[in-house]
Design an enzyme around this catalytic site. Structure first.
Site, PDB file in Angstrom:
ATOM      1  N   SER A 328       0.850  -1.201   0.000  1.00  0.00           N
ATOM      2  CA  SER A 328       0.000   0.000   0.000  1.00  0.00           C
ATOM      3  C   SER A 328       0.877   1.240   0.000  1.00  0.00           C
ATOM      4  O   SER A 328       2.009   1.213   0.477  1.00  0.00           O
ATOM      5  CB  SER A 328      -0.852   0.022   1.275  1.00  0.00           C
ATOM      6  OG  SER A 328      -0.033   0.230   2.412  1.00  0.00           O
ATOM      7  N   ASP A 329       0.356   2.339  -0.529  1.00  0.00           N
ATOM      8  CA  ASP A 329       1.019   3.596  -0.241  1.00  0.00           C
ATOM      9  C   ASP A 329       0.728   3.854   1.241  1.00  0.00           C
ATOM     10  O   ASP A 329      -0.286   3.417   1.780  1.00  0.00           O
ATOM     11  CB  ASP A 329       0.505   4.730  -1.116  1.00  0.00           C
ATOM     12  CG  ASP A 329       1.530   5.846  -1.218  1.00  0.00           C
ATOM     13  OD1 ASP A 329       2.388   5.935  -0.317  1.00  0.00           O
ATOM     14  OD2 ASP A 329       1.495   6.619  -2.186  1.00  0.00           O
TER      15      ASP A 329
END
Ligand SMILES: *[C@@H]1O[C@H](CO)[C@@H](O)[C@H](O)[C@H]1NC(C)=O
Ligand SMILES: *[C@@H]1O[C@H](CO)[C@@H](O)[C@H](O)[C@H]1NC(C)=O
Ligand SMILES: *[C@@H]1O[C@H](CO)[C@@H](O)[C@H](O)[C@H]1NC(C)=O
Ligand SMILES: *[C@@H]1O[C@H](CO)[C@@H](O)[C@H](O)[C@H]1NC(C)=O
Ligand SMILES: *[C@@H]1O[C@H](CO)[C@@H](O)[C@H](O)[C@H]1NC(C)=O
Ligand SMILES: *[C@@H]1O[C@H](CO)[C@@H](O)[C@H](O)[C@H]1NC(C)=O
Length: 818
Positions: A328-329
């Protein structure tokens, strides 16, 4: 990562984690060293009781833990990786498994698995960003190469690869010293759709093909272990280090008039997705074998990218066969819940949606990590299955197996401090900047002869640039060579800053103007900086900040001798005023050129290097941004709303400098030995593949097979040709040969042209170099229809080599034969 802005404040409070503060506030050698103690508990590499080990499966390490290595099949190097990973994951309890799903994986002491930091960055050199890398004590610095937007301008694929090789050598050396992990969340391969984007400096520009080729070369340079480039079994192919192409997908807006990437819903057509937004990612995975992809914060047509099963599981994993993990960012799972309140999610819903969609690892900035903290309750609520967790862990540990986390990789075991900031790497950093600097204007001014112009007035906010040259996602460089440092080696310099980047007042301009009156020659180094373009900060216009334009004009006006303007910037800058000003004889664009940037600039100005870089971006005039909002994702012009098209493919107006622009101190001419067109019959076995093109407004069926979907065709036909590049000027130099294809007439909404190949060549004065191209017909001539089908049309296409008057073009007739 990303987002140190979004919560650097937060982080500072929690951990006092100095190096995560945005770089222009903090990063000096002193502050980085001061930050070391906080990091020491969380490096990427393996510690047991204060001692560093270069691999998990070290008998002495197990012994120190009171364990026997031989009792653990995951350490049995005679077994295939999948079996070892299965053994490892199978030993963990549910709670233990969940503690490995955050970027600061907690390890399982009981079974000899150490903590591990997944988050390091190496965009253009090992960076300070991330939880798993730190500088200081043993490793004070690493080589800082030019920012990617500049490196891209070299259009030199072997250079991009070589930079990746140098960076990964330094990364592996720092890993051996316990100062970083093996996973680098670079490169950033988002296509620059809009010139205002604050992160242009991190990317290879606006053309999906160039961005994709950059990605493939950088990733291969970073990851490939010599001799194993072509190993067929991608589950066992070793990784020098692991890279990550980010941010997937349709992300290139950070913060524009209150619209933030955290809640922006990118409304995109399938056509634009296939043609532009995901193409570099596809190349990165299929051709680069990237071992990780990061999903972005934004939504794509309503769905948060990190919870989009079609984007993640279906496209990345099934269609493209990603062999790696999806991350994920940082905090994007939290964003789904807290900021978007997507589908009225609870924290557990968000975790369940992300994991089901295919997200393997959660990066969390603070000490709340959604996967780590909410997966247990999500399992209890039936929103996550243990088998989903096992699957994520399998993807993660396969990459660590391949990267030698468990066994190390013999070829790299001895890398250490002597392999960081080496002479070769520093030369490469300078060479990269030299190869990339773009000569935008030259009215018989450059190169300057230092013997003739012995006294130079040097002016401008970046004339003495050091930190500004390394941009963002930067490390601690080995050293800096500023423009002032380098130019002063050639000539006597009278330096006046004039003003800083913001240039909020014109009052400080006077001393520079006075000095210019007496100058033999004037060099002005101006431009942008992280003050005005960076992550979480888009621009509102394309102008130089504050009074910079006035500073430049007044200094130029006063100058007795020739005036050279050097622009440091990531995104394009409307310098029409300088282009049209006869007092300003030359303009150079130097991006953010890295630690050796000043030297490269001096080498170009004084003619030791003949510039050959080309713009990887259209330089629009400022009025462009008034014509359309940043939030409109569409690439094609929108006649109803009056929006112009985006990028050289769809913008038919007048730009300041077009994509691909770049001059030289010499001239090149192109010719093709064989000036006839190419006729290419393509045999179609299955007439069901033929279709009426949906994008040909009034298709007259003038062929049995007017167009064909290329995915099914598997076409092998090549368009082969040779172009002679002759250096007709007086000095040796590099030319970048750009090859475009143009669609047949009458195809509605087709790109004006699209880049399909490029090659940089060195040609001595008076000599000719033959450049050969062999292009797959389906790759070079395909068009993406509105329906998002990728098709090849029968009929007359064109190949165009070069731009403007010097271009060579010829038709390519495609006949689809049943
Ligand atoms: C999240 O979980 C980790 C690991 O159990 C724990 O150390 C941390 O305190 C938790 N954070 C919060 C905010 O609950
Ligand atoms: C180039 O130089 C000539 C001679 O000084 C001048 O007349 C002309 O205006 C200049 N052109 C530009 C675009 O600066
Ligand atoms: C350029 O594109 C716009 C928008 O589609 C169109 O209205 C205009 O006619 C085009 N101009 C030229 C010169 O092709
Ligand atoms: C030129 O190209 C045409 C079409 O590909 C080919 O038939 C012909 O043999 C070529 N001529 C030479 C001199 O190479
Ligand atoms: C298609 O045909 C219609 C009706 O004959 C005509 O008005 C239109 O201009 C044509 N479009 C093109 C692109 O030829
Ligand atoms: C491309 O870069 C490589 C690696 O730095 C260099 O050796 C080569 O000379 C460059 N090619 C050209 C044509 O400049």
């Amino acid at each position: 990562m990303d987002s140190y802005h979004f919560s650097s404040f937060f982080l500072c409070m929690i951990t006092g984690f100095l190096v995560l503060i945005p770089p222009y506030y903090s990063t000096t050698l002193a502050s980085a060293a001061a930050a070391t103690p906080q990091h020491a508990s969380e490096p990427g590499a393996i510690e047991t009781g204060g001692k560093n080990y270069s691999k998990v499966c070290d008998a002495a390490r197990f012994e120190a833990l009171g364990l026997r290595k031989d009792d653990f099949a995951y350490c049995d190097s005679s077994l295939p990786y999948p079996a070892r990973v299965k053994d490892l994951v199978g030993r963990m309890t549910l709670v233990e498994k969940i503690l490995q799903l955050g970027d600061r994986a907690q390890g399982v002491g009981r079974i000899g698995l150490p903590k591990y930091g997944w988050w390091s960055e190496a965009l253009h050199g090992i960076a300070v960003t991330g939880h798993a890398t730190y500088f200081g004590d043993v490793v004070p610095a690493a080589t800082s190469f030019p920012n990617v937007i500049l490196a891209a301008a070299s259009f030199n694929e072997s250079l991009w690869k070589k930079i990746g090789q140098a960076v990964s050598t330094e990364g592996r050396a720092m890993y051996n010293l316990g100062h970083t992990g093996l996973n680098f969340w670079s490169p950033n391969v988002n296509v620059v759709r809009d010139p205002r984007w604050g992160r242009v400096l991190e990317t290879p520009g606006e053309d999906p093909f160039v961005v994709g080729r950059y990605a493939v070369n950088f990733v291969r340079g970073m990851q490939d272990v010599e001799g194993t480039e072509n190993v067929q079994d991608l589950d066992s192919r070793p990784l020098k280090v692991s890279t990550c192409c980010k941010h997937y997908a349709a992300y290139d807006l950070d913060n524009w008039f209150g619209v933030s990437r955290l809640h922006f819903d990118a409304r995109v057509t399938e056509q634009d997705m296939v043609e532009t937004f995901v193409r570099p990612f596809e190349m990165c995975v299929k051709e680069g074998d990237a071992s990780s992809i990061m999903c972005s914060y934004n939504r794509v047509n309503g769905v948060p990218a990190c919870a989009d099963a079609k984007l993640l599981s279906q496209t990345l994993r099934n269609d493209w066969q990603l062999h790696g993990y999806i991350v994920s960012d940082c905090d994007s799972v939290e964003v789904m819940h807290e900021r978007l309140k997507w589908l009225g999610d609870t924290a557990e819903d968000a975790v369940g949606q992300a994991m089901k969609a295919g997200l393997d690892l959660d990066c969390g900035l603070g000490n709340l990590n959604y996967y780590e903290n909410y997966t247990l309750s999500a399992v209890a609520q039936g929103k996550v299955r243990e088998s989903d967790i096992d699957n994520a862990l399998k993807n993660l540990y396969m990459v660590l197996m391949r990267a030698g986390f468990f066994d190390n990789i013999e070829a790299y075991e001895n890398l250490g401090l002597n392999d960081i900031c080496t002479k070769e790497h520093i030369h490469l950093a300078a060479d990269a900047a030299r190869q990339a600097i773009v000569l935008l204007k030259n009215n018989l001014t450059l190169p300057l002869d230092p013997k003739k112009y012995k006294d130079v007035v040097l002016v401008g906010p970046h004339a003495k640039a050091t930190k500004a040259m390394i941009g963002n996602y930067e490390g601690i460089p080995c050293r800096y060579v500023s423009p002032l440092d380098a130019i002063a080696k050639d000539v006597r310099v009278d330096y006046h800053e004039g003003c800083d980047v913001h240039c909020r007042s014109s009052r400080s301009v006077r001393p520079a103007v006075e000095a210019a009156k007496k100058a033999k020659a004037t060099i002005i180094v101006a431009g942008l900086g992280l003050e005005v373009e960076r992550e979480e900060l888009d621009r509102n216009d394309l102008l130089l900040p504050g009074f910079q334009t006035e500073l430049i004009n007044r200094v130029a006006e006063a100058s007795a001798g020739p005036v050279v303007l050097v622009i440091m910037a990531g995104g394009c800058v409307d310098v029409s005023f300088a282009q049209n000003n006869p007092k300003i004889g030359a303009i150079l664009w130097a991006g953010y050129p890295g630690q050796e940037g000043g030297q490269a600039i001096a080498d170009v100005i004084f003619g030791r290097h003949n510039p050959g870089g080309r713009l990887p971006l259209t330089w629009y005039k400022n009025e462009y941004v008034d014509a359309l909002p940043m939030t409109s994702m569409q690439l094609r012009p929108n006649d109803q709303l009056g929006y112009p098209g985006r990028t050289y493919k769809f913008f038919n107006g007048t730009s300041l400098y077009p994509f691909g622009h770049g001059m030289s101190y010499t001239q090149f001419s192109y010719s093709r030995k064989n000036d006839s067109g190419i006729f290419l019959p393509i045999k179609v076995d299955n007439h069901h593949l033929c279709k009426l093109p949906s994008d040909k407004a009034n298709a007259t069926v003038d062929s049995h097979c007017p167009s064909i979907s290329v995915d099914a065709l598997g076409c092998k036909e090549e368009i082969s040709f040779e172009v002679d590049v002759t250096n007709v000027g007086k000095v040796d130099g590099d030319d970048v040969v750009l090859v475009y294809s143009k669609p047949p007439k009458g195809v509605a909404d087709a790109p004006l042209k699209q880049l399909v190949a490029f090659q940089r060549v060195y040609v001595e004065s008076g000599k000719t170099s033959s450049v050969k191209f062999s292009l797959n017909a389906c790759k070079a001539l395909n068009l993406v229809e509105k329906t998002a089908y990728v098709v090849l049309h029968s009929g007359e296409h064109a190949i165009v080599v070069g731009d403007g008057d010097s271009a060579v073009s010829f038709p390519v007739e495609i006949e689809l034969q049943l």
